[in-house]
Write a protein that holds these residues in place. Structure first.
Motif, PDB file in Angstrom:
ATOM      1  N   GLU A  22       1.098  -1.667   0.666  1.00 13.02           N
ATOM      2  CA  GLU A  22      -0.339   0.527  -0.553  1.00 13.02           C
ATOM      3  C   GLU A  22       0.391   1.076   0.146  1.00 13.02           C
ATOM      4  O   GLU A  22       1.604   1.553   0.301  1.00 13.02           O
ATOM      5  CB  GLU A  22      -1.215   0.224   1.000  1.00 13.02           C
ATOM      6  CG  GLU A  22      -1.602  -1.504   1.199  1.00 13.02           C
ATOM      7  CD  GLU A  22      -3.037  -0.903   2.285  1.00 13.02           C
ATOM      8  OE1 GLU A  22      -2.597   0.029   2.885  1.00 13.02           O
ATOM      9  OE2 GLU A  22      -2.847  -2.146   2.785  1.00 13.02           O
ATOM     10  N   TYR A  23       0.559   2.556  -0.746  1.00 13.64           N
ATOM     11  CA  TYR A  23       1.200   2.952  -1.003  1.00 13.64           C
ATOM     12  C   TYR A  23       0.650   4.450  -0.821  1.00 13.64           C
ATOM     13  O   TYR A  23      -0.707   4.716  -1.883  1.00 13.64           O
ATOM     14  CB  TYR A  23       2.340   3.158  -1.856  1.00 13.64           C
ATOM     15  CG  TYR A  23       2.136   2.959  -3.247  1.00 13.64           C
ATOM     16  CD1 TYR A  23       2.361   4.242  -4.504  1.00 13.64           C
ATOM     17  CD2 TYR A  23       1.920   1.915  -4.034  1.00 13.64           C
ATOM     18  CE1 TYR A  23       1.277   4.465  -5.591  1.00 13.64           C
ATOM     19  CE2 TYR A  23       1.281   1.012  -4.809  1.00 13.64           C
ATOM     20  CZ  TYR A  23       1.297   2.423  -6.045  1.00 13.64           C
ATOM     21  OH  TYR A  23       0.480   2.883  -7.541  1.00 13.64           O
ATOM     22  N   THR A  24       1.193   5.556  -0.808  1.00 13.12           N
ATOM     23  CA  THR A  24       0.986   7.180  -0.792  1.00 13.12           C
ATOM     24  C   THR A  24       1.555   7.567  -1.341  1.00 13.12           C
ATOM     25  O   THR A  24       2.716   8.470  -0.538  1.00 13.12           O
ATOM     26  CB  THR A  24       0.166   7.798   0.295  1.00 13.12           C
ATOM     27  OG1 THR A  24      -0.668   6.450   1.344  1.00 13.12           O
ATOM     28  CG2 THR A  24      -0.725   8.876   0.488  1.00 13.12           C
ATOM     29  N   LYS A  26       1.669  11.926  -3.910  1.00 10.75           N
ATOM     30  CA  LYS A  26       0.653  12.940  -4.278  1.00 10.75           C
ATOM     31  C   LYS A  26      -0.743  12.583  -5.430  1.00 10.75           C
ATOM     32  O   LYS A  26      -1.684  13.231  -5.272  1.00 10.75           O
ATOM     33  CB  LYS A  26       1.399  13.999  -4.961  1.00 10.75           C
ATOM     34  CG  LYS A  26       2.110  13.673  -6.490  1.00 10.75           C
ATOM     35  CD  LYS A  26       2.930  14.976  -7.101  1.00 10.75           C
ATOM     36  CE  LYS A  26       3.174  14.784  -8.018  1.00 10.75           C
ATOM     37  NZ  LYS A  26       4.076  15.810  -8.982  1.00 10.75           N
ATOM     38  N   GLY A  28      -2.638   9.609  -4.803  1.00  6.24           N
ATOM     39  CA  GLY A  28      -3.610   8.997  -4.111  1.00  6.24           C
ATOM     40  C   GLY A  28      -2.610   7.821  -2.712  1.00  6.24           C
ATOM     41  O   GLY A  28      -1.617   7.876  -3.366  1.00  6.24           O
ATOM     42  N   SER A  29      -3.406   7.210  -3.216  1.00  8.75           N
ATOM     43  CA  SER A  29      -2.868   6.105  -2.179  1.00  8.75           C
ATOM     44  C   SER A  29      -3.719   4.590  -2.857  1.00  8.75           C
ATOM     45  O   SER A  29      -4.979   4.988  -3.129  1.00  8.75           O
ATOM     46  CB  SER A  29      -3.659   6.077  -0.945  1.00  8.75           C
ATOM     47  OG  SER A  29      -3.532   6.880  -0.002  1.00  8.75           O
ATOM     48  N   ILE A  56       7.131   9.586  -1.608  1.00  7.40           N
ATOM     49  CA  ILE A  56       6.362   8.025  -1.133  1.00  7.40           C
ATOM     50  C   ILE A  56       6.548   7.714   0.237  1.00  7.40           C
ATOM     51  O   ILE A  56       7.577   7.601   1.077  1.00  7.40           O
ATOM     52  CB  ILE A  56       6.255   7.346  -1.819  1.00  7.40           C
ATOM     53  CG1 ILE A  56       4.723   6.643  -2.268  1.00  7.40           C
ATOM     54  CG2 ILE A  56       7.847   6.616  -2.056  1.00  7.40           C
ATOM     55  CD1 ILE A  56       5.241   6.198  -3.461  1.00  7.40           C
ATOM     56  N   GLU A  57       5.114   7.272   1.286  1.00 11.31           N
ATOM     57  CA  GLU A  57       4.626   6.179   2.094  1.00 11.31           C
ATOM     58  C   GLU A  57       4.237   4.977   1.717  1.00 11.31           C
ATOM     59  O   GLU A  57       3.451   5.085   0.755  1.00 11.31           O
ATOM     60  CB  GLU A  57       4.389   7.432   2.637  1.00 11.31           C
ATOM     61  CG  GLU A  57       4.806   7.617   4.083  1.00 11.31           C
ATOM     62  CD  GLU A  57       3.940   8.830   4.507  1.00 11.31           C
ATOM     63  OE1 GLU A  57       2.629   8.057   4.848  1.00 11.31           O
ATOM     64  OE2 GLU A  57       4.129   9.794   5.317  1.00 11.31           O
TER      65      GLU A  57
END
Length: 110
Positions: A22-24, A26, A28-29, A56-57
């Motif tokens: 899962e990543y977020t 700019k 979106g997620s 990025i997370e």
């Protein structure tokens, strides 16, 4: 071959993977598949266009499915097949010891 595309210039080796991340960013997620992983980064396969250079997370399992890692990094490269991320800090458990890559989980093992 450019310095960016040469796997020999990476600080730590990578190995093939099949892990849902899962990543977020700019844009979106999202959830997509990690195709390769190492102590300092990953390549995520996706059709989405994720802009280079942005923070990025990410959240994904590495050593068992119940414990998800949360890491931050920067999108280093983006292609039509996905994008690569360089982590802000290496994942210590993924550093090769004595020439052996640590065991990681794969979605096909669920």
């Amino acid at each position: 071959m450019s310095a960016q595309s040469s796997p020999d210039l990476r600080r730590f080796p990578r190995r093939a993977a099949f892990i849902i991340a899962e990543y977020t960013a700019k844009e979106g997620s999202f959830r997509d598949i990690i195709k390769n992983i190492g102590a300092t980064g990953v390549f995520i396969g996706t059709w989405r266009r994720i802009a280079e250079g942005q923070p990025i997370e990410l959240k994904f399992p590495v050593f068992d499915f119940e414990n998800q890692l949360q890491v931050t990094g920067k999108v280093a490269r983006s292609t039509q097949k996905g994008f690569s991320v360089v982590f802000d800090q290496p994942i210590d458990g993924l550093i090769c010891r004595e020439g052996h890559f640590p065991e990681i989980v794969h979605e096909i093992d669920r």
